[in-house]
Design a protein around this motif. Structure first.
Motif, PDB file in Angstrom:
ATOM      1  N   LEU A  28     -79.073  -5.760 -88.162  1.00  0.00           N
ATOM      2  CA  LEU A  28     -77.627  -5.936 -88.106  1.00  0.00           C
ATOM      3  C   LEU A  28     -77.243  -7.387 -87.836  1.00  0.00           C
ATOM      4  N   ALA A  29     -78.061  -8.086 -87.072  1.00  0.00           N
ATOM      5  CA  ALA A  29     -77.793  -9.511 -86.841  1.00  0.00           C
ATOM      6  C   ALA A  29     -77.906 -10.294 -88.142  1.00  0.00           C
ATOM      7  N   VAL A  30     -78.930  -9.996 -88.946  1.00  0.00           N
ATOM      8  CA  VAL A  30     -79.082 -10.667 -90.242  1.00  0.00           C
ATOM      9  C   VAL A  30     -77.923 -10.294 -91.162  1.00  0.00           C
ATOM     10  N   ALA A  31     -77.494  -9.026 -91.134  1.00  0.00           N
ATOM     11  CA  ALA A  31     -76.355  -8.604 -91.954  1.00  0.00           C
ATOM     12  C   ALA A  31     -75.103  -9.395 -91.594  1.00  0.00           C
ATOM     13  N   GLN A  32     -74.849  -9.549 -90.289  1.00  0.00           N
ATOM     14  CA  GLN A  32     -73.678 -10.313 -89.847  1.00  0.00           C
ATOM     15  C   GLN A  32     -73.806 -11.773 -90.267  1.00  0.00           C
ATOM     16  N   ALA A  33     -75.005 -12.319 -90.162  1.00  0.00           N
ATOM     17  CA  ALA A  33     -75.229 -13.713 -90.559  1.00  0.00           C
ATOM     18  C   ALA A  33     -74.949 -13.907 -92.048  1.00  0.00           C
ATOM     19  N   VAL A  34     -75.456 -13.011 -92.881  1.00  0.00           N
ATOM     20  CA  VAL A  34     -75.241 -13.106 -94.327  1.00  0.00           C
ATOM     21  C   VAL A  34     -73.761 -12.970 -94.658  1.00  0.00           C
ATOM     22  N   ALA A  35     -73.067 -12.021 -94.003  1.00  0.00           N
ATOM     23  CA  ALA A  35     -71.645 -11.819 -94.264  1.00  0.00           C
ATOM     24  C   ALA A  35     -70.847 -13.077 -93.919  1.00  0.00           C
ATOM     25  N   MET A  36     -71.178 -13.720 -92.795  1.00  0.00           N
ATOM     26  CA  MET A  36     -70.451 -14.922 -92.392  1.00  0.00           C
ATOM     27  C   MET A  36     -70.767 -16.102 -93.303  1.00  0.00           C
ATOM     28  N   LEU A  37     -72.016 -16.177 -93.788  1.00  0.00           N
ATOM     29  CA  LEU A  37     -72.374 -17.236 -94.735  1.00  0.00           C
ATOM     30  C   LEU A  37     -71.604 -17.053 -96.039  1.00  0.00           C
ATOM     31  N   MET A  38     -71.562 -15.825 -96.547  1.00  0.00           N
ATOM     32  CA  MET A  38     -70.869 -15.554 -97.801  1.00  0.00           C
ATOM     33  C   MET A  38     -69.367 -15.826 -97.685  1.00  0.00           C
TER      34      MET A  38
END
Length: 341
Positions: free
Chosen positions: A155-165
């Motif tokens: 979930l941390a990686v998911a949040q990171a990817v969402a914020m990058l996008m």
């Protein structure tokens, strides 16, 4: 959309019976699962009786359990209507969340938080994950503590990817301490990168779940995504980045302090770990344990603690974690009895 076609009133003897009518026959096989396996899991999870005929599902049992099963089926149906599909994991998640609603009724299933990535929405599968996702949205620094299989890193990686996008951060930095569980890096074949990569593999796997492979490779190449061992963080200041430290229980106190002080302007940090799985040499105190004791209560820092009910891997994983916890608790109790004798 679902409709309640017929309902029998609740009574102490007969319980309650509800029949749900679903309006799209093409989606019914996905709702039911192969050989009705999803219905079987829902029956077991909620303690109700489910029977399907055509596009109708009848639910019978105790009123509160019928209501929970009804809400779960409606939530799964909404997933199908959005084109998201329903897996066994989704069924287990909806059971877990509905069963926890008595203790934490904050959100109906239709209003659960979600992390939006190009691979689709990533939603919570346990009460702990719900609290974690809310903490990731609210806090600049989050500590996530708990056993394996609870989704801390994913979930941390998911949040990171969402914020990058979304352009809210300029890059993602993922790191782990290269501490071996019984092996020595120096005895492994290959150069430094080949020795270190196996320790970082879980981070790569999570990335590939969130983004197409070609995008991951391109962003790794241009520096938008960096995956590195913790030792490579020394001396740096990380600004406008989403930084994740995984397996943080295997940091020393000095390493943890070094990592936390890398935080720069516009940066988010997530620190994940399991304090029951420390691989440091005997006598070396975990930097994660020290940080939790030092920083809990500091404004702007969020803490999420996962338990065995938040394990979202195979159901046996939760039982295994429980068994080890029970043995550890028994050992502590035995030690206290001996000390008091």
């Amino acid at each position: 959309m679902t409709h309640i076609a017929a309902t029998k009133p609740a009574s102490p003897l007969s319980g309650q019976a509800v029949t749900l009518l679903f309006n799209d026959n093409a989606l019914m096989p996905q709702l039911l699962g192969d050989h009705d396996r999803h219905l079987v899991r829902l029956e077991q999870g909620f303690g109700v009786r489910l029977a399907c005929r055509g596009n109708k599902v009848a639910i019978s049992g105790a009123p509160d359990r019928v209501q929970a099963a009804q809400a779960a089926l409606a939530g799964l149906w909404k997933r199908l209507e959005r084109g998201e599909g329903v897996t066994t994991g989704d069924v287990d998640a909806v059971i877990r969340l509905r069963s926890a609603a008595d203790d934490d009724p904050r959100l109906p299933l239709s209003d659960l938080p979600a992390i939006r990535t190009r691979r689709g929405a990533v939603g919570p599968r346990s009460p702990g994950q719900m609290a974690y996702m809310e903490a990731l949205q609210r806090h600049e620094m989050v500590f996530a503590l708990g056993p394996a299989g609870t989704g801390k890193t994913y979930l941390a990686v998911a949040q990171a990817v969402a914020m990058l996008m979304a352009g809210r951060v300029e890059r993602i930095v993922l790191c782990r301490p290269a501490v071996e569980a019984g092996e020595r890096l120096g005895f492994l074949p290959g150069d430094l990168k080949e020795k270190i990569d196996p320790y970082l593999r879980p981070l790569y796997d999570a990335l590939h779940d969130m983004m197409p492979v070609d995008q991951v490779l391109r962003r790794l190449g241009n520096g938008e995504i960096e995956v590195a061992p913790l030792a490579f963080m020394r001396g740096r200041t990380l600004a406008h980045a989403f930084v994740i430290l995984d397996e943080a229980q295997n940091t020393t106190e000095a390493q943890m302090k070094m990592f936390l002080t890398r935080m720069g302007e516009g940066t988010r940090m997530v620190i994940t770990g399991d304090l029951t799985q420390i691989d440091l040499p005997p006598g070396v105190r975990s930097g994660l344990r020290d940080a939790v004791e030092t920083l809990e209560g500091v404004a702007g820092i969020g803490f999420t603690r996962f338990g065995t009910r938040d394990v979202v891997r195979h159901t046996l994983v939760a039982r295994i974690v429980d068994a080890y916890d029970q043995r550890a608790a028994a050992a502590r109790e035995h030690s206290r009895e001996n000390d008091g004798a």
